[in-house]
Every structure is written in structure tokens, then in C-alpha cells.
Design a protein around this motif. Structure first.
Motif, short mmCIF file in Angstrom:
data_model
loop_
_atom_site.label_atom_id
_atom_site.label_comp_id
_atom_site.label_asym_id
_atom_site.label_seq_id
_atom_site.Cartn_x
_atom_site.Cartn_y
_atom_site.Cartn_z
N GLN A 70 0.82 -1.22 0.00
CA GLN A 70 0.00 0.00 0.00
C GLN A 70 0.85 1.27 0.00
O GLN A 70 0.52 2.25 0.65
N GLY A 97 1.37 3.12 -2.67
CA GLY A 97 0.74 4.12 -3.53
C GLY A 97 1.58 4.56 -4.71
O GLY A 97 1.22 5.51 -5.41
N SER A 109 -0.55 4.42 -7.90
CA SER A 109 -1.51 5.51 -8.05
C SER A 109 -0.81 6.81 -8.40
O SER A 109 -1.29 7.58 -9.24
N THR A 130 -4.98 9.06 -12.93
CA THR A 130 -5.42 8.72 -11.57
C THR A 130 -6.46 9.70 -11.03
O THR A 130 -7.36 9.31 -10.29
N HIS A 176 -11.43 4.73 -7.68
CA HIS A 176 -10.54 4.03 -6.74
C HIS A 176 -9.22 3.82 -7.44
O HIS A 176 -9.08 2.87 -8.23
N ARG A 181 -3.95 1.61 -5.99
CA ARG A 181 -3.64 1.15 -4.62
C ARG A 181 -4.92 0.80 -3.87
O ARG A 181 -5.03 -0.24 -3.23
N GLU A 182 -5.91 1.69 -4.03
CA GLU A 182 -7.19 1.51 -3.35
C GLU A 182 -7.94 0.30 -3.90
O GLU A 182 -8.59 -0.43 -3.14
N ALA A 206 -6.65 -2.67 -2.30
CA ALA A 206 -7.06 -2.69 -0.89
C ALA A 206 -8.50 -3.19 -0.80
O ALA A 206 -8.84 -3.99 0.07
N LEU A 207 -9.35 -2.73 -1.71
CA LEU A 207 -10.75 -3.16 -1.73
C LEU A 207 -10.85 -4.67 -1.92
O LEU A 207 -11.60 -5.35 -1.20
N ASP A 221 -9.82 -6.57 0.97
CA ASP A 221 -10.80 -6.40 2.03
C ASP A 221 -12.06 -7.22 1.74
O ASP A 221 -13.01 -7.21 2.52
N SER A 229 -15.66 -0.52 -10.74
CA SER A 229 -14.89 0.74 -10.67
C SER A 229 -14.53 1.27 -12.06
O SER A 229 -14.25 0.51 -12.98
N THR A 250 -11.90 2.79 -12.65
CA THR A 250 -10.44 2.70 -12.73
C THR A 250 -10.00 1.78 -13.86
O THR A 250 -9.08 2.10 -14.62
#
Lengths: 278, 181
Positions: free
Chosen positions: B24, B26, B29, B35, B40, B43-44, B47-48, B51, B60, B62
């Protein structure tokens, strides 16, 4: 010297790319054998929606090349270059995927065997020719012109083998070898927005203006491009976004100038921002 | 939608286990040219997924703002093939109809694949004509430029063709047939 040549879909409409590649190849005795009946490499579009289809499209071109005894494919477009290398790598690393692809190619009586070498024409001109071929008919005023190189993305990244991914110098060395003056700058490998510039022009504007402003600030008279889409975005983007005009010829057009060829033979009139004086 | 299936496809079939190495930081990103448009950033996005929320990642924008510049791949200190994994997510999103309807790139790619399926090669005017059916303003905006290209002798009215134009459509049909097997 004989190479398999994959021109790709943007070659014909690119500003004088085909004229200059032809003229330079002829003058230097490079035989580019077009892969007959080639199809679109698949580009970023097919890999975004379906890997099997993307691999099949690239593989059909590999198979056609191999069927004609060609061991190397030379491209003039960064996107074709990376798409082919990616497909080649996936097929070389995954025997299962390779056999699935061969099963599909079989309906046309084609198949691929082993790996195929994919190269960019810049790599050929720089690495396969002696440095002194450029000096024979060189006009003596080339040093008066300062050229900024522009690599874009998919030539050095993700591979990092033609040159380092972030601060490559092969294009600058080539420009120097041709006899032009070159200038280093911080935007050589930044993204031009690629295909997104059509759908998201406003969002890609900062990317294009960042590059044009940088080369202008560093005193470049022109930018040397190595990819039809990069060339198009930088050339067309200048007027669209009202930027300071800097001509964006292809590296092969500069090579033709160094070989003493006339602008008309190199398709220089097809550039949107005109290149004058040279 | 079965999230277990999605996770299996991503982690097993697309070999995405490497994202567990993500620290993480970044860098991806921060290196990404678009970006600032993403809901998201990369990096995010990872993470999603770590998670457990792979569906948000698949929906997304992205994925569709990724221009394949490959900066994230060459800079990632953990050697995670970020761009390649985003390609895998795009393929999954398309397959399951999760790509965001408002984003123009899925439409652009759809038009692109249709032109190639029909002609075997890309012909810019045909591509723009198809894309214009969904996004007429973008296509209209490109007309002045097209006129300049025409004047420079850079536009062909007809696509360049293969000796047998149905070769590619048959190839792609064969892929579809074998995919079902």
C-alpha cells in the motif's frame, strides 16, 4: 537484411510513416516482407474484453509469418509491439493456452511453433546497421536543428530490454547518429493519452500539453515520434488545445532527411504542424 | 452474483495472489497518468479486493481509465503486475456485465472489436461511425480533424481488406465455439 514486417492498421493514415519507412529501407537495403493477409493485432481493446480472442488475433499473425519462414516480426507501432510481445509471452509460458490457440488456428490450416521475435523498426535501424551508413549523403545543416525524442509508453515499458523503462536514450543516440542536435527532457516516456484521447479529450489534454510544453521549454525545434498514435495525439492535439506549435515527424522521416532525401519522398507534407526549413 | 466465483477467477485463474504482497505504498496511483479521474486509484483497488469487496473493484471506473502505460508495473517495489491484473479485472467485468454504463471506453472497445470482427483490420472512419451511434458528440467533434486529414490525403474511404475478409470473423467464431466446450 530481411525481416517480416507487420505494418498494422494505423500505418496507412499516419503522416508519412509508410513513405519514409519505404524510402529509408530501400536506400539501406533492408527488405521488409509484409506478412500477407495480416489482421489487427488486437491492441488494448481485445485484451480488455477477452484474452482468448486477443491471443487468437495476435497468434494468427505469428502463424502467417512462420508459414512464410519469417522468424522475426518488425513493427512500427508501440501498441502492436507490446500487444505482440505480450501475446507471445503468454503463449510461450502457457503450453495449455498455446494448444488451445493452435486448435483454433487449425481451421485455417495454420499453427504456431515456438516463440517469435518481435522488434520495433527503431531497434532495427539502431542496432542492426553500422553507425556510418547515415553519414554518406548527409546535408551539412542538420546540427542546426534540435530534436526532442518521444518514446511514449509501450516501447520500453513494461519490457525494459531495448532500453531502460524510464530514462531510455536509444532514440536520442539515434537522432545524434543521424546528425541532428538532441535535447534531453523530462517527458520522453510520459503517456500521450493513447486511445483515450478520442473519448476523453478534455481529460487527456493535460497529458498532451505537459509533453508539448516541456519540449518547447527545452528549446526543441521538433519532436521525433516512434508510434502512429503518439504522433497523432501530439500533432493533432497542439491545434485542438491551442498549444505552441512544434512539428512531430516520425524518426524515419528524420532518417530520410539524413540520407539526403527530399521532403516529398518522405511524406512530410502530411504532418498537421508543418516541418519547415529542413 | 457469487463472490466466491469472482474471487476464484481472479486469484486462481488470473494468478492475482501477488496482490497479497502489496504494501500500500501508492507508487502505482502516483505514477498513473489518469489517476485523478479514477474512483478508486490502483492502490485503493487492491485494498478493496483484499478487504473482500471485489464487486466494487469490478464496477470501478479505474479499469476503464487505465491507458496501459505500464508505469505502475515497472515502478512497483513488490513486482506486482498491476496493469496485467487490471486487464484481468476488465475481462471479468465485461464477461459479467459489470462495467460502468456511463464510461465510454467499454463502448469504444466494443465498437473496435466489432470492426475487427467484420473487416479483420481497423479502419478509423468505420470505427468512429460505429462509436458515434452511442456517443455522437465525440464523433462530431472529430469531424474538423478528419477533414484536415482528408485534405492531407490521410483518409481512405474504404477499409483495407484481407484476401478473404471472413477469415477473422471465422477465427473469432471458432474461439467462441471452443470457449463453450
Amino acid at each position: 537484411m530481411k525481416y517480416g514486417f507487420y505494418s498494422g492498421c494505423s500505418y496507412g493514415s499516419a503522416a508519412g510513416y509508410s513513405e519514409s519507412v519505404d524510402a529509408v529501407s530501400r536506400a539501406l537495403g533492408i527488405e521488409l516482407v509484409e506478412i500477407s493477409d495480416w489482421n489487427c493485432c488486437g491492441a488494448t481493446a481485445f485484451f480488455s474484453v477477452n484474452e482468448f480472442k486477443a491471443l487468437a488475433l495476435a497468434a494468427r499473425n505469428f502463424a502467417l509469418a512462420q508459414a512464410h519462414g519469417l522468424k522475426e516480426i518488425v513493427t512500427i507501432c508501440n501498441a502492436c509491439y507490446t500487444t505482440f510481445r505480450k501475446a507471445n509471452q503468454i503463449l510461450t509460458d502457457n503450453p495449455k493456452k498455446l494448444s488451445r490457440i493452435n486448435a483454433v488456428l487449425a481451421q485455417e490450416g495454420l499453427s504456431i511453433e515456438g516463440s517469435i521475435a518481435v522488434r520495433h523498426y527503431l531497434d532495427v535501424l539502431y542496432n542492426d546497421l553500422p553507425a556510418d551508413v547515415w553519414a554518406r549523403k548527409r546535408p551539412n545543416n542538420l546540427k542546426d536543428y534540435t530534436v526532442a525524442g518521444y518514446y511514449g509508453c509501450q516501447l520500453t515499458r513494461p519490457w525494459g530490454d531495448i532500453d531502460v523503462p524510464e530514462h531510455p536514450m536509444i532514440l536520442e543516440r539515434f537522432i545524434e547518429r543521424l546528425g541532428f542536435n538532441f535535447v534531453e527532457h523530462s517527458a520522453t516516456t510520459l503517456c500521450c493519452g493513447a486511445f483515450h484521447a478520442v473519448s476523453y479529450a478534455k481529460e487527456c489534454r493535460p497529458l498532451i500539453s505537459r509533453i508539448i510544453r516541456e519540449v518547447h521549454l527545452k528549446g526543441a525545434d521538433m519532436v521525433a515520434a516512434v508510434c502512429p498514435l503518439c504522433q497523432f495525439n501530439l500533432d493533432a492535439g497542439q491545434q485542438m488545445f491551442g498549444l505552441h506549435p512544434v512539428p512531430v515527424p516520425f524518426f524515419t522521416q528524420l532518417a530520410g532527411i539524413a540520407l539526403g532525401m527530399k521532403p516529398a519522398d518522405l511524406g512530410l507534407k502530411k504532418l498537421l504542424v508543418p516541418l519547415r526549413g529542413v | 452474483m457469487d463472490e466466491v466465483d469472482l474471487k476464484y477467477d481472479f486469484f486462481e485463474k488470473a494468478h492475482a495472489g501477488k496482490i497479497l504482497r502489496c504494501i500500500q505504498c501508492g507508487t502505482c496511483s502516483a505514477s498513473c497518468p489518469l489517476t485523478d479521474q479514477m474512483d478508486h486509484a490502483p492502490r485503493e483497488l487492491f485494498a478493496l479486493i483484499r478487504d473482500g469487496d471485489i464487486i466494487t473493484a469490478l464496477r470501478s471506473n479505474t479499469l476503464w481509465y487505465c491507458v496501459s502505460c505500464y508505469y505502475c508495473i515497472v515502478r512497483c517495489p513488490q513486482e506486482i503486475p498491476v496493469t496485467d491484473l487490471i486487464y484481468s479485472l476488465k475481462q471479468m467485468a465485461v464477461q459479467r456485465g459489470l462495467s460502468p454504463a456511463y464510461h465510454k471506453l467499454p463502448d469504444m472497445y466494443h465498437s473496435f472489436t466489432q470492426v475487427v470482427a467484420r473487416y479483420g483490420r481497423i479502419h478509423e472512419p468505420l470505427l468512429m461511425a460505429r462509436y458515434a451511434l452511442r456517443h455522437p458528440m465525440d464523433a462530431l467533434g472529430s469531424i474538423p480533424l478528419a477533414m484536415r486529414m482528408l485534405k492531407k490525403g490521410r483518409l481512405d474511404f474504404f477499409p483495407s481488406r484481407l484476401s478473404q475478409p471472413d477469415r477473422v470473423s471465422r477465427l473469432l467464431a471458432e474461439v467462441k465455439r471452443q470457449e463453450k466446450e
